[in-house]
Motif scaffolding. Structure first.
Motif, PDB file in Angstrom:
ATOM      1  N   UNK A   1       1.190  -1.491   0.195  1.00 24.82           N
ATOM      2  CA  UNK A   1       0.270   0.179   0.017  1.00 24.82           C
ATOM      3  C   UNK A   1       1.113   1.298   0.007  1.00 24.82           C
ATOM      4  N   UNK A   2       0.850   1.986  -1.255  1.00 24.01           N
ATOM      5  CA  UNK A   2       2.035   3.140  -1.459  1.00 24.01           C
ATOM      6  C   UNK A   2       0.769   4.239  -0.297  1.00 24.01           C
ATOM      7  N   UNK A   3      -0.160   4.443  -0.806  1.00 23.17           N
ATOM      8  CA  UNK A   3      -1.467   5.601  -0.388  1.00 23.17           C
ATOM      9  C   UNK A   3      -1.847   5.434   0.739  1.00 23.17           C
ATOM     10  N   UNK A   4      -1.714   5.117   1.740  1.00 24.92           N
ATOM     11  CA  UNK A   4      -2.151   4.675   3.286  1.00 24.92           C
ATOM     12  C   UNK A   4      -3.328   5.701   3.992  1.00 24.92           C
ATOM     13  N   UNK A   5      -2.679   6.530   3.701  1.00 28.70           N
ATOM     14  CA  UNK A   5      -3.746   7.894   3.850  1.00 28.70           C
ATOM     15  C   UNK A   5      -5.179   7.870   2.539  1.00 28.70           C
ATOM     16  N   UNK A   6      -5.334   7.244   2.327  1.00 22.92           N
ATOM     17  CA  UNK A   6      -6.824   7.507   2.203  1.00 22.92           C
ATOM     18  C   UNK A   6      -7.315   6.089   2.484  1.00 22.92           C
ATOM     19  N   UNK A   7      -7.002   5.398   3.011  1.00 24.25           N
ATOM     20  CA  UNK A   7      -7.602   4.417   3.984  1.00 24.25           C
ATOM     21  C   UNK A   7      -8.038   4.810   5.245  1.00 24.25           C
ATOM     22  N   UNK A   8      -6.847   5.157   5.807  1.00 29.77           N
ATOM     23  CA  UNK A   8      -7.639   6.154   6.528  1.00 29.77           C
ATOM     24  C   UNK A   8      -8.302   7.039   6.871  1.00 29.77           C
ATOM     25  N   UNK A   9      -7.941   8.047   5.562  1.00 27.72           N
ATOM     26  CA  UNK A   9      -9.581   9.175   5.473  1.00 27.72           C
ATOM     27  C   UNK A   9     -10.861   8.638   5.518  1.00 27.72           C
ATOM     28  N   UNK A  10     -10.765   7.153   5.184  1.00 30.90           N
ATOM     29  CA  UNK A  10     -12.047   6.689   4.296  1.00 30.90           C
ATOM     30  C   UNK A  10     -12.345   6.126   6.611  1.00 30.90           C
ATOM     31  N   UNK A  11     -12.082   5.012   6.940  1.00 32.08           N
ATOM     32  CA  UNK A  11     -12.238   4.668   7.841  1.00 32.08           C
ATOM     33  C   UNK A  11     -12.007   6.390   9.471  1.00 32.08           C
ATOM     34  N   UNK A  12     -11.847   7.134   8.905  1.00 33.67           N
ATOM     35  CA  UNK A  12     -12.061   8.106   9.804  1.00 33.67           C
ATOM     36  C   UNK A  12     -14.023   8.717   9.807  1.00 33.67           C
ATOM     37  N   UNK A  13     -13.414   8.610   8.131  1.00 29.92           N
ATOM     38  CA  UNK A  13     -14.995   9.181   7.980  1.00 29.92           C
ATOM     39  C   UNK A  13     -16.288   8.526   8.247  1.00 29.92           C
ATOM     40  N   UNK A  14     -16.027   6.570   8.167  1.00 30.48           N
ATOM     41  CA  UNK A  14     -16.806   5.626   8.667  1.00 30.48           C
ATOM     42  C   UNK A  14     -16.997   5.625  10.093  1.00 30.48           C
ATOM     43  N   UNK A  15     -16.231   5.647  10.665  1.00 27.81           N
ATOM     44  CA  UNK A  15     -16.280   5.656  11.992  1.00 27.81           C
ATOM     45  C   UNK A  15     -17.237   7.213  12.563  1.00 27.81           C
ATOM     46  N   UNK A  16     -17.645   7.755  11.719  1.00 30.49           N
ATOM     47  CA  UNK A  16     -18.058   9.558  12.466  1.00 30.49           C
ATOM     48  C   UNK A  16     -19.536   9.302  12.573  1.00 30.49           C
ATOM     49  N   UNK A  17     -20.359   9.478  13.300  1.00 32.74           N
ATOM     50  CA  UNK A  17     -21.828   9.490  13.188  1.00 32.74           C
ATOM     51  C   UNK A  17     -22.611   9.911  12.591  1.00 32.74           C
ATOM     52  N   UNK A  18     -23.409   9.226  12.000  1.00 36.03           N
ATOM     53  CA  UNK A  18     -24.490  10.150  11.301  1.00 36.03           C
ATOM     54  C   UNK A  18     -25.585  10.674  11.503  1.00 36.03           C
ATOM     55  N   UNK A  19     -25.756  11.910  12.007  1.00 30.51           N
ATOM     56  CA  UNK A  19     -26.933  13.008  11.944  1.00 30.51           C
ATOM     57  C   UNK A  19     -28.242  12.384  11.475  1.00 30.51           C
ATOM     58  N   UNK A  20     -28.948  11.578  11.548  1.00 30.05           N
ATOM     59  CA  UNK A  20     -29.816  11.680   9.931  1.00 30.05           C
ATOM     60  C   UNK A  20     -30.952  13.130   9.985  1.00 30.05           C
TER      61      UNK A  20
END
Length: 183
Positions: free
Chosen positions: A84-103
């Motif tokens: 993985x040469x661009x791990x920051x993409x995966x980290x950014x996506x994991x951060x977005x997925x872990x954020x609580x979604x307000x309906x």
């Protein structure tokens, strides 16, 4: 029937067209629009889709993302760890997925008034609600129940305040009604 007209003109090279500009426009149209911002910024147009996604640590084909177990031994072969040469993409996506979604869903004023009227008149009796004359769209009891539950889910504070306002009213008409269940 008339015959189709044949093209009798030979094709000539148009020297006035800018081929470089045409190719750039064609490539821009043919390239897909990537919605995710982190993937879009890390995307390299000179690499294939598969190579781009592998560099980001994502799977191009989900069928090959996990190794298939051998039915005889019960174990899956251990695949080589992807580079993985661009791990920051995966980290950014994991951060977005872990954020609580307000309906942010809200209901229309007409639907809120409809549900409040039905609950005020019939309590939890959905069959009576279906027979009510205010049921203009002839909703079934299940459809009305879904609307009431949607109102409870989208506006819980408003619904609880509405139920509390109904509780002190002890007029003879509402005493024969079934009790309202508060969620």
């Amino acid at each position: 029937m008339p015959k189709a007209k044949k093209n009798s003109h030979r094709k000539k090279y148009d020297y006035d067209k800018d081929r470089k500009k045409q190719k750039k426009q064609f490539m821009k149209k043919s390239r897909p629009r990537i919605e995710d911002k982190s993937i879009r910024h890390a995307w390299d147009n000179y690499k294939t889709s598969k190579k781009n996604l592998e560099d980001m640590g994502l799977a191009f084909d989900p069928n090959y993302s996990q190794p298939i177990r051998n039915p005889e031994t019960g174990f899956a072969p251990t695949p080589a760890a992807p580079v993985v040469t661009k791990p920051y993409v995966l980290q950014k996506m994991e951060e977005e997925a872990s954020q609580r979604f307000d309906d942010d869903k809200s209901l229309s004023r007409d639907l809120i008034d409809f549900v409040q009227h039905m609950v005020r008149e019939h309590g939890e009796d959905y069959k009576a609600m279906a027979r009510d004359e205010k049921n203009y769209y002839q909703d079934t009891p299940k459809q009305i129940q879904r609307k009431v539950n949607e109102y409870k889910r989208c506006h819980p504070k408003l619904f609880n305040a509405f139920i509390q306002s109904l509780a002190p009213n002890a007029n003879p008409q509402s005493s024969s009604q079934p009790p309202v269940i508060v969620c």
